[in-house]
Design a protein around this motif. Structure first.
Motif, PDB file in Angstrom:
ATOM      1  N   TRP A   1       0.838  -1.208   0.000  1.00  0.00           N
ATOM      2  CA  TRP A   1       0.000   0.000   0.000  1.00  0.00           C
ATOM      3  C   TRP A   1       0.871   1.255   0.000  1.00  0.00           C
ATOM      4  O   TRP A   1       0.620   2.200  -0.757  1.00  0.00           O
ATOM      5  CB  TRP A   1      -0.918  -0.016   1.213  1.00  0.00           C
TER       6      TRP A   1
ATOM      7  N   ALA B   1      -4.003   3.415  -4.676  1.00  0.00           N
ATOM      8  CA  ALA B   1      -3.388   2.402  -3.805  1.00  0.00           C
ATOM      9  C   ALA B   1      -4.332   1.223  -3.608  1.00  0.00           C
ATOM     10  O   ALA B   1      -3.904   0.056  -3.624  1.00  0.00           O
ATOM     11  CB  ALA B   1      -3.013   3.023  -2.465  1.00  0.00           C
ATOM     12  N   LYS B   2      -5.606   1.528  -3.420  1.00  0.00           N
ATOM     13  CA  LYS B   2      -6.596   0.468  -3.237  1.00  0.00           C
ATOM     14  C   LYS B   2      -6.675  -0.419  -4.478  1.00  0.00           C
ATOM     15  O   LYS B   2      -6.726  -1.660  -4.370  1.00  0.00           O
ATOM     16  CB  LYS B   2      -7.959   1.104  -2.945  1.00  0.00           C
TER      17      LYS B   2
ATOM     18  N   VAL C   1      -3.412  -2.674  -4.661  1.00  0.00           N
ATOM     19  CA  VAL C   1      -3.405  -3.814  -3.742  1.00  0.00           C
ATOM     20  C   VAL C   1      -4.476  -4.833  -4.143  1.00  0.00           C
ATOM     21  O   VAL C   1      -4.279  -6.047  -3.989  1.00  0.00           O
ATOM     22  CB  VAL C   1      -3.569  -3.343  -2.289  1.00  0.00           C
TER      23      VAL C   1
ATOM     24  N   HIS D   1      -7.871  -0.928   7.482  1.00  0.00           N
ATOM     25  CA  HIS D   1      -7.569  -1.951   6.488  1.00  0.00           C
ATOM     26  C   HIS D   1      -8.024  -3.363   6.842  1.00  0.00           C
ATOM     27  O   HIS D   1      -8.408  -4.128   5.953  1.00  0.00           O
ATOM     28  CB  HIS D   1      -6.064  -1.973   6.220  1.00  0.00           C
TER      29      HIS D   1
END
Length: 358
Positions: free
Chosen positions: A187, A201-202, A205, A343
């Motif tokens: 991340w 970033a989401k 990942v 998270h």
């Protein structure tokens, strides 16, 4: 390490089964050690004592060796034999096993959140992380990649892990502390390369976990999946696990890839106050953890591929550990409480992005 990683703890010492929910494999060592020095005749021998160290997956070899050294030291110092049993598994699962009733004198887990969860149930005092130096983390580690010899997929950095056709092995962040460090390192890399865009970033990942064929419950299980079962192109590994694999199977089978960016992993330790006070083991339990900071304790950590805190020992072993830019859980993620809620809690980012392979 001459025997397979999975069997080293069992073959070296007595296996003891835990019956409490969630407990990992348990072993005992140290009770038959000779004293480090002769005990003065005037000092009466104290009754033998037994400790239980509930730890996370990849510390098996570290504590097998350390327990013997501590037992020798303590018998010489206090004229008391001590036997230390070990329990290992995914850090989150191990923390829950203590909450559920396993009588751990000490916990040595992968991250502070798992100990905080025990503290919130009233088993550990609130100031636990201030009781020892360096936030009660006597050694550190980080996350690296382990690939097959020759690196056939040409994996060099985190961005290679989201490519089509790359199979990534990592444990389940819901149960494994190492997996949470893996996730946050990925991340952080994605944020750095996308102008701190959280959505980017989401997405990054999510693509990474789309390439994960199986989620083991702990880091050692994932190591077995990769190095023994031959599944996957790359293992996201604790640094010490990667080195142990090279030591076990040889550099002709695997090699380590150091990414451009990783994360500073600080596995903490503490006495489980309610248990230690009930059992009368506090003095020995505290000494057990304090000795991790001694020169011998730090040497044992370095020998088992953990990064030592003691400057003299760190200097001695500095060539063993690659220099790498490291993210910080506090500076870059706001601490473990925030990171866990964002998270890894139910309904958090991981639950939103992870779709199990069918």
């Amino acid at each position: 390490m001459k025997k397979p990683i999975l069997l080293s703890a069992i073959s070296a010492i007595l296996l003891v089964g835990l019956t409490a929910c969630g407990g990992g494999n348990t072993t005992a060592s140290g009770g038959d050690q000779k004293p480090a020095t002769s005990t003065p005749a005037a000092t009466a021998a104290k009754p033998p004592i037994e400790l239980l160290n509930v730890s996370y997956d990849p510390t098996r070899e570290l504590y097998e060796e350390y327990n013997k050294a501590f037992a020798k030291y303590w018998e010489g110092k206090a004229n008391q034999k001590v036997t230390v049993k070990q329990s290992h598994g995914g850090s989150g699962s191990q923390g829950r096993s203590v909450i559920d009733g396993i009588q751990a004198d000490v916990v040595t887990l992968a991250l502070a959140y798992d100990i905080d969860a025990i503290q919130e149930k009233g088993l550990i005092n609130a100031d636990w992380q201030k009781r020892l130096k360096d936030n009660s983390s006597p050694y550190t580690s980080t996350i690296v990649f382990l690939v097959k010899k020759g690196n056939p997929k040409g994996i060099k950095d985190w961005n290679d892990l989201i490519k089509t056709g790359v199979s990534v092995i990592t444990p389940n962040p819901k149960t494994s502390g190492g997996a949470r460090w893996n996730y946050l390192a990925a991340w952080g890399y994605a944020l750095k390369h996308n102008n701190n865009d959280e959505n980017a970033a989401k997405d990054f990942v999510a693509k990474l976990f789309k390439n994960v064929p199986v989620l083991d419950s702990g880091a050692r299980g994932s190591t077995t999946t990769f190095v023994e079962r031959g599944i996957g192109d790359v293992l996201l590994a604790w640094e010490n696990e990667a080195f142990l694999s090279l030591k076990e199977f040889g550099p002709d089978k695997f090699e380590i890839v150091v990414p451009s960016l990783s994360i500073l992993a600080e596995p903490p330790v503490t006495v489980v106050d309610k248990v230690a006070d009930k059992k009368g083991s506090r003095e020995v339990a505290q000494a057990y953890l304090e000795y991790l900071y001694s020169e011998e304790g730090q040497e044992i950590a370095a020998k088992n591929f953990y990064r030592p805190r003691l400057e003299s020992v760190a200097k001695k072993h500095e060539k063993q550990f690659p220099k790498i830019e490291l993210l910080s859980i506090d500076k870059d993620f706001g601490g473990w409480q925030k990171a866990q809620k964002t998270h890894f809690a139910d309904g958090g980012t991981f639950d939103q992005i992870y779709k199990p392979s069918k």
